[in-house]
Design a protein around this motif. Structure first.
Motif, short mmCIF file in Angstrom:
data_model
loop_
_atom_site.label_atom_id
_atom_site.label_comp_id
_atom_site.label_asym_id
_atom_site.label_seq_id
_atom_site.Cartn_x
_atom_site.Cartn_y
_atom_site.Cartn_z
N LEU A 1 0.86 -1.18 0.00
CA LEU A 1 0.00 0.00 0.00
C LEU A 1 0.90 1.23 0.00
O LEU A 1 1.76 1.38 0.88
N ALA A 2 0.74 2.12 -1.00
CA ALA A 2 1.70 3.20 -1.18
C ALA A 2 1.00 4.51 -1.52
O ALA A 2 -0.12 4.53 -2.03
N LEU A 3 1.69 5.62 -1.21
CA LEU A 3 1.31 6.96 -1.63
C LEU A 3 2.22 7.37 -2.78
O LEU A 3 3.44 7.26 -2.68
N THR A 4 1.64 7.88 -3.86
CA THR A 4 2.42 8.14 -5.07
C THR A 4 2.57 9.61 -5.40
O THR A 4 3.25 9.95 -6.36
N GLY A 5 1.96 10.51 -4.64
CA GLY A 5 2.03 11.94 -4.95
C GLY A 5 2.54 12.74 -3.77
O GLY A 5 2.51 12.29 -2.62
N VAL A 6 2.98 13.97 -4.05
CA VAL A 6 3.51 14.83 -3.00
C VAL A 6 2.41 15.26 -2.03
O VAL A 6 2.60 15.26 -0.81
N ALA A 7 1.26 15.62 -2.55
CA ALA A 7 0.16 16.10 -1.71
C ALA A 7 -0.75 14.98 -1.23
O ALA A 7 -1.74 15.24 -0.54
N ASP A 8 -0.44 13.75 -1.59
CA ASP A 8 -1.32 12.64 -1.24
C ASP A 8 -1.49 12.44 0.28
O ASP A 8 -2.60 12.10 0.72
N ILE B 1 1.31 -2.99 -6.23
CA ILE B 1 1.52 -1.72 -5.54
C ILE B 1 0.23 -0.92 -5.68
O ILE B 1 -0.10 -0.41 -6.75
N VAL B 2 -0.50 -0.84 -4.60
CA VAL B 2 -1.84 -0.24 -4.62
C VAL B 2 -1.76 1.17 -4.04
O VAL B 2 -1.23 1.38 -2.94
N SER B 3 -2.27 2.14 -4.77
CA SER B 3 -2.33 3.50 -4.26
C SER B 3 -3.33 3.59 -3.10
O SER B 3 -4.39 2.96 -3.13
N VAL B 4 -2.98 4.36 -2.08
CA VAL B 4 -3.84 4.46 -0.90
C VAL B 4 -5.18 5.06 -1.25
O VAL B 4 -6.23 4.61 -0.74
N ASP B 5 -5.20 6.08 -2.10
CA ASP B 5 -6.47 6.71 -2.43
C ASP B 5 -7.39 5.76 -3.18
O ASP B 5 -8.62 5.77 -2.99
#
Length: 307
Positions: free
Chosen positions: A84-91, A172-176
């Motif tokens: 589970l990952a965050l892929t953006g700066v503002a995420d 790799i799943v985006s948190v949002d």
């Protein structure tokens, strides 16, 4: 100017038992004003819930990520990588806002459910408005039960979906995206458990009868299974039955409540119709059927006794 209340057969305006005009005589401006007030109350409750969610963000996110963590442990045991990952700066900031909004929606559910009930049933008498409290008391546990069931079903659905991953491929799943998937599943399950209560609400509002619902039993079963098939994360038969089964049981209970309410309403109308032949200033006999009483004869006896 608003039109005067509609007069009944004796010339009196139609008013609720509390003395205020019913919704039939309420102008459009009053409806819009009432809607604005209720939306403000719902918005205030939602903001307060979001504040609580912002304060306890870490604990809430740990709770939300628990189903995914179970899938990660199962995947690692099988030699697969699920992350589970965050892929953006503002995420990170956006994620905290989303989690806080979800917490606010759930925490304020008693408020917006009650305001919804009070807006769609403004013409009820004072003693009938007490059903609004009962509506909230029943709606909140039903919605929470649907959410809890979704929370229990979600790990199994995720395992089935991740099971289609090819070899030598990492997940790799985006948190949002996971949060959106989680919210959709939870909300749909919660709303599904509120559907039987909505049937009872329509019955108390005089829109549907219990006999009409019984005549629609084939369509009800069909719609419930279609709804469950669309709402479940994977659409497999096990998760479908886990949602459709409790919904059908609750709908059967709701139809039983509707039938009891129809019987109570018919009995009350029968009691009221016994005295329609007499004016307010006339003496009416007790425990007699109107069809068995000659009104003119009673009037003659009253005049004789008065002289």
């Amino acid at each position: 100017m608003a039109a005067p209340p509609e007069a009944d057969s004796r010339g009196r305006g139609r008013r609720g038992r509390s003395g205020s005009p019913t919704s039939a005589s309420m102008p459009l401006v009053e409806h819009l004003r009432e809607l604005r007030g209720r939306v403000l109350k719902v918005g205030l409750a939602l903001v307060l819930g979001m504040v609580v969610g912002w304060i306890y963000y870490a604990e809430i996110f740990s709770f939300l990520a628990k189903p995914f963590e179970n899938v990660v442990a199962a995947a690692q045991a099988e030699g697969r990588d699920v992350t589970l990952a965050l892929t953006g700066v503002a995420d990170p900031f956006v994620l905290q806002v989303q989690v806080s909004a979800l917490a606010g929606l759930l925490l304020s559910s008693p408020i917006w459910l009650y305001q919804l009930w009070r807006f769609v049933t403004p013409g009820l008498h004072k003693h009938e408005r007490r059903w609004g409290i009962a509506f909230v008391i029943v709606a909140v546990p039903l919605f929470a039960t649907g959410v809890a069931l979704a929370y229990l079903v979600l790990p199994y659905g995720l395992e089935i979906l991740f099971g289609f991953t090819p070899d030598n491929v990492e997940n790799i799943v985006s948190v949002d995206r996971y949060l959106s998937f989680f919210i959709r599943t939870v909300v749909v399950f919660g709303v599904g458990f509120l559907m039987p209560l909505m049937l009872v609400l329509l019955n108390f509002a005089g829109v549907l009868t219990g006999q009409r619902l019984i005549s629609w039993w084939r369509w009800i079963i069909f719609v419930v299974f279609i709804f469950a098939a669309v709402a479940t994360p994977t659409g497999d038969p096990i998760n479908l039955v886990l949602l459709a089964g409790p919904m059908l049981i609750l709908i059967v209970i709701a139809i039983g409540v509707c039938l009891l309410n129809d019987r109570r309403r018919a009995r009350r109308r029968g009691n009221e119709s016994q005295y329609d032949a007499w004016d307010d200033d006339e003496i009416s006999p007790l425990n007699l059927d109107v069809d068995e009483v000659d009104v003119s004869e009673l009037d003659t006896k009253d005049r004789d006794s008065s002289t």
